[in-house]
Enzyme design. Sequence first.
Site, PDB file in Angstrom:
ATOM      1  N   CYS A 105       0.798  -1.228   0.000  1.00  0.00           N
ATOM      2  CA  CYS A 105       0.000   0.000   0.000  1.00  0.00           C
ATOM      3  C   CYS A 105       0.832   1.281   0.000  1.00  0.00           C
ATOM      4  CB  CYS A 105      -1.005  -0.041   1.143  1.00  0.00           C
ATOM      5  SG  CYS A 105      -2.382   1.080   0.863  1.00  0.00           S
ATOM      6  N   HIS A 202      -3.609  -5.545   2.498  1.00  0.00           N
ATOM      7  CA  HIS A 202      -3.287  -5.766   3.906  1.00  0.00           C
ATOM      8  C   HIS A 202      -3.988  -7.064   4.320  1.00  0.00           C
ATOM      9  CE1 HIS A 202      -2.092  -1.506   4.182  1.00  0.00           C
ATOM     10  NE2 HIS A 202      -3.189  -1.217   3.527  1.00  0.00           N
TER      11      HIS A 202
HETATM   12  N1  GLN Z   1      -2.192   6.970   2.221  1.00  0.00           N
HETATM   13  C1  GLN Z   1      -2.327   6.087   1.114  1.00  0.00           C
HETATM   14  C2  GLN Z   1      -3.719   6.101   0.500  1.00  0.00           C
HETATM   15  O1  GLN Z   1      -4.710   6.340   1.175  1.00  0.00           O
HETATM   16  C3  GLN Z   1      -1.948   4.688   1.525  1.00  0.00           C
HETATM   17  C4  GLN Z   1      -2.924   4.051   2.472  1.00  0.00           C
HETATM   18  C5  GLN Z   1      -2.476   2.727   3.007  1.00  0.00           C
HETATM   19  O2  GLN Z   1      -1.273   2.452   3.112  1.00  0.00           O
HETATM   20  N2  GLN Z   1      -3.409   1.897   3.419  1.00  0.00           N
HETATM   21  O3  GLN Z   1      -3.846   5.852  -0.683  1.00  0.00           O
END
Ligand code: GLN
Length: 254
Positions: A105, A202
């Site tokens: 992510c 995740h």
């Molecule tokens: N901040 C990033 C987004 O919202 C990554 C989010 C995350 O790592 N879950 O796209």
Amino acid sequence: MTVPVPSEPTASDQQIRVLQLYPRDMNIYGDYGNALVLMRRIQWYGFTPVMLSYNPGDEFPEDVDMLIGGGGQDSGQDRIQQDLLGIGDRLRGLAEQDTPMLMICGLYQLFGHFFETRDGSRISGVGVLDVETYGTDNRLIGNVVSESADFGQIIGYENHSGQTYLGPTAEPLAQVVVGEGNNQRDPHEGARYRNVLGSYLHGALLPKNPAIADFLIGTAVRQKFEQELPAFEAPQSAPVSLQTLTEHAREAAA
Ligand code: GLN
């Protein structure tokens, strides 16, 4: 910093050294589970796992066999940006040497060229993966089922507002069957370049998809010891208490 493994050390003096990037800022939705799975499976295969952490300002370790990194909020991505750019040459060099890596992510986004947030500001990435990410008002949240040519079915949980598009030198990691994955326009989930994997999933990813853990470990073992992974039968249960998990997650972030 070296985080001890929450189980008995093995007799092997063959170490597999795993570097976790930015666990203080980039480690959400259970991503630390990826580190725990790697530690345990490396032991099951008869090697000695060593978990190293790298946070902003740390010295980048010389001797690393695998890198992992997790997700984070836009603010966390902002905090690590300068430091990450500073180690960009090391990361690109390790990728070209076929070092196995798994970035989830927020760090997947920053292993690409950039993450342009909704207000138009750009968080630069290191360009290991040929991908670009654009912030949207739409947060993509939910369970994902995808199919990968390399790893079979990959499942996980996504929660991101950035949407990612692949350039010509990044292959999609998987095709989405349920959920959104990289973006709402094409069916791709994640990206791969050499042995570097990026994914939005995740969950944590590796407990749910051990084939990917074994790809990372098998690649590291082949490169370091010129050996194939021995066959093994996973123990029926390998209990680690919630308290132990919490303690280790805290230590990693300290
Ligand atoms: N901040 C990033 C987004 O919202 C990554 C989010 C995350 O790592 N879950 O796209």
